[in-house]
Write an enzyme that holds these catalytic residues in place. Structure first.
Site, PDB file in Angstrom:
ATOM      1  N   GLU A 166      24.919 -35.082  19.527  1.00  0.00           N
ATOM      2  CA  GLU A 166      26.105 -34.963  20.397  1.00  0.00           C
ATOM      3  C   GLU A 166      26.025 -35.929  21.591  1.00  0.00           C
ATOM      4  O   GLU A 166      26.334 -35.567  22.721  1.00  0.00           O
ATOM      5  CB  GLU A 166      26.270 -33.515  20.883  1.00  0.00           C
ATOM      6  CG  GLU A 166      26.605 -32.538  19.780  1.00  0.00           C
ATOM      7  CD  GLU A 166      26.814 -31.132  20.284  1.00  0.00           C
ATOM      8  OE1 GLU A 166      27.755 -30.476  19.824  1.00  0.00           O
ATOM      9  OE2 GLU A 166      26.041 -30.675  21.148  1.00  0.00           O
ATOM     10  N   GLU A 243      28.042 -28.827  12.510  1.00  0.00           N
ATOM     11  CA  GLU A 243      27.941 -27.551  13.218  1.00  0.00           C
ATOM     12  C   GLU A 243      29.251 -26.785  13.083  1.00  0.00           C
ATOM     13  O   GLU A 243      30.201 -26.982  13.843  1.00  0.00           O
ATOM     14  CB  GLU A 243      27.582 -27.767  14.694  1.00  0.00           C
ATOM     15  CG  GLU A 243      26.180 -28.307  14.908  1.00  0.00           C
ATOM     16  CD  GLU A 243      25.756 -28.310  16.370  1.00  0.00           C
ATOM     17  OE1 GLU A 243      26.433 -27.642  17.197  1.00  0.00           O
ATOM     18  OE2 GLU A 243      24.759 -28.980  16.684  1.00  0.00           O
TER      19      GLU A 243
END
Length: 631
Positions: A166, A243
């Protein structure tokens, strides 16, 4: 000329929107489980349950801060035996997606980065700052050779490896991602490389020329935007949700969160109907044992520390039990993916581990904070307070976790003031008496005192409640996560000078020494409200079972069982029990040590079910804006 989109040279490739392995299309059906949040004796049980749900892959992060406690001091044994975990996954018949970071987020202290990085006051983590690069390379040079022969191209189960994590939510400096990628390749990674981002990060730090982009989201409204962007870059890219959040994590003082089954099944079916692959983060959450729970900082609020349980409302509970969400996922995966591909039956679901209610156990002995301090190995003298990371201990690498006590003397005074807010929770004592608590909920920088004596002792016990692992909207705070006191403390405007600092790390040596010493006192019925250690013994006559340690009647602190740090408790909730896996227990006597910071109870209780959703209503905070769906 523009760079072409990434093409995998590993065993796992892609073509026309499909993953390809061994020349055949592969739909990745994955779930996250972190080996470092689950005792090794239970790894196989949890992985078999994943297999029984219809999954074909397990994904795990790697916590740098646990594997390299101090520079050059590595640990890959027991709970940290990452190589063994990957081998167990292969034994069970699962592929592995490997996410070595070095930043992992994960509601883990400092996102998995070692706090000793912050001993360098110029540190710039997640960047090409040279000392950070050098530390990163030292870690990867030890970690990656442990698993390179476990890649699919070498006969192992690892089919993909993630580059950082991320990153676009933190920075747009893609040259750092290039550095991470080059390190992975330098130390033997050959399989497919990928990145993982939400919509903000995917746009901010596009890296699709170097690795396969994958998406993070909790509902298909967001997911479709991410899928569309990925397909804009390359229509041949497979759609992968790295995710998919089937639940959510909890902060102290808030309600227990999760994701309702209707929302969960709608998102899962939406991903599959779109032809996508998925990784459920988390499929099995496990536990933030010890001091490892991290914290979040939201733009619309403030510092929010995570609880010990990482149950996550996941398909497998914190204790590895089958949930209704697991059963629904199993049905959907079977009907939508496995049955159409010719699979007629799923493996039988392994039984849940047995649980025991061992009842109440009386605390028999106590040790005062002053006695505890005699076992602190490093007593540091400084002219003014400094945070734990800057202490000149452990070879100049500071203190990682736990508590830190600051002591100074002062003449008579009426006003105590701090130049900056203690990080994270400071209990203030004057002449041994508790006078105030300062933390993120009570951010007082000045308090009134009445000290008329000519000589007084000030003690400030500061708890490191977990370094921030995620900061919303790209705010850069990771380099500022130093814990304890900074700046100066004054009485009536006069700065206090000459401080003694006691790092209360609660490391193995300290816990072993205090547990075996002979300075324990029998508990009286009028136990003190000051910080102290308490001791109890749980006697188990037969084979131990999983259990849940209930800390109702206590205030705040940590618990050790046979020397193992189970984690934090705090009466404000929502968590009221600590999970105790059976492998931590033994037949016969089991020693319980409790460090209570405020008001102690007289006993503890072992239950056969957890309490994860009970708050003290006086301390409940609104968390409606902290879950991505707004629920």
């Amino acid at each position: 000329m523009a760079e072409l989109p990434y093409t995998s040279s590993g065993s796992l490739t892609y073509n026309n929107g499909d993953f390809i392995l061994d020349g055949k299309p592969l739909r990745i059906l994955s779930g996250t489980m972190h080996y470092f949040r689950v005792v090794p004796e239970y790894w196989e049980d949890r992985l078999l349950k994943m297999k029984a749900c219809g999954l074909n892959t397990v994904e795990t992060y790697v916590p740098w801060n646990k594997h390299e406690e101090y520079p050059g001091k590595f640990d890959f044994d027991g709970l940290l035996d990452v190589r063994k975990f990957v081998q167990v996954a292969q034994k069970v018949g699962l592929y592995v997606i490997f996410r070595p970071g070095p930043y992992i987020c994960a509601e883990w202290d400092l996102g998995g980065l070692p706090s000793w990085l912050l001993a360098d006051q110029n540190m710039q983590v997640r960047s090409n700052y040279k000392p950070y690069q050098e530390a990163m390379e030292r870690f990867f040079s030890k970690l990656l050779p442990l698993v390179t022969d476990l890649q699919y191209s070498h006969g192992g189960p690892i089919i993909a490896v993630q580059v950082e994590n991320e990153f676009g939510s933190y920075s747009d400096q893609v040259e750092h991602l290039v550095f991470v990628k080059e390190l992975l390749i330098k130390y033997g990674i050959q399989e497919l490389l990928l990145t993982s981002e939400n919509i903000f990060g995917l746009k901010r730090a596009a890296f699709y020329q170097h690795a396969l982009p994958t998406a993070n989201f909790p509902e298909m409204g967001d997911g479709q935007k991410l899928f569309d962007l990925i397909r804009e870059w390359n229509s041949a890219f497979p759609l992968m949700v790295m995710e998919f959040w089937p639940g959510w994590f909890d902060h102290w003082g808030q309600k227990h969160k999760g994701l309702p089954i209707p929302s969960f099944e709608n998102c899962l079916m939406g991903i599959l109907d779109a032809g996508g692959s998925f990784n459920m983060y988390m499929f099995h959450g496990g536990t933030n044992f010890g001091f490892m729970a991290g914290a979040n900082f939201f733009a619309n609020s403030t510092y929010k520390p995570d609880i010990t349980s990482y149950d996550y409302d996941a398909p497998l509970s914190e204790a590895g039990d089958i949930t209704p969400k697991f059963l629904r996922a199993r049905e959907i995966i079977f009907e939508k993916v496995l049955k159409p591909s010719g699979i007629s039956k799923l493996p039988d679901i392994p039984p849940n581990t047995p649980k025991a209610n061992y009842g109440k156990v009386l605390c028999t002995h106590t040790m005062s904070l002053s006695h505890m301090l005699t076992y602190v190995k490093h007593d540091v003298q400084v002219p003014s307070p400094i945070p734990m990371e800057l202490l000149k201990i452990h070879g100049g690498n500071g203190q990682n976790y736990g508590y830190i006590l600051y002591r100074a003397t002062f003449p008579a005074g009426k006003r105590l003031e701090f130049s900056s807010l203690p990080q994270d929770r400071a209990q203030i004592f004057i002449n041994g008496l508790s006078v105030h608590v300062i933390d993120w909920r009570n951010p007082d920088l000045g308090i009134d005192i009445e000290c008329n004596k000519d000589a007084n002792t000030l003690e400030i016990l500061v708890e490191n409640h977990g370094r921030v692992n995620y900061v919303e909207f790209g705010l850069n705070m990771l380099n500022e996560q130093r814990k304890g006191l900074s700046g100066y403390v004054s009485i009536d405007g006069q700065k206090l000078e000459s401080w003694n600092i006691f790092p209360l790390e609660f490391d193995k040596e300290f816990v072993n020494n205090v547990s075996q010493c002979d300075e324990w006192e029998a508990i009286s019925l009028s136990a003190s409200g000051s910080p102290a250690l308490f001791r109890a013994t749980l006697t188990i006559p037969d084979l131990p079972r999983d259990t849940f340690l209930c800390m109702k009647g206590w205030s705040k602190g940590i618990v050790f069982l046979n020397g193992f740090n189970l984690g934090r408790f705090w009466y404000i909730g929502p968590q009221q029990t600590l999970y105790v896996p059976a492998p931590l227990l033994r037949k016969g006597d089991n020693q319980i040590l409790i460090f209570e910071q405020e008001a102690s109870g007289m006993s503890v209780e072992f239950l056969d079910a957890p309490i994860l959703d009970e708050n003290d209503e006086r301390h409940v905070e609104d968390a409606s804006k902290e879950y991505p769906t707004g629920s």
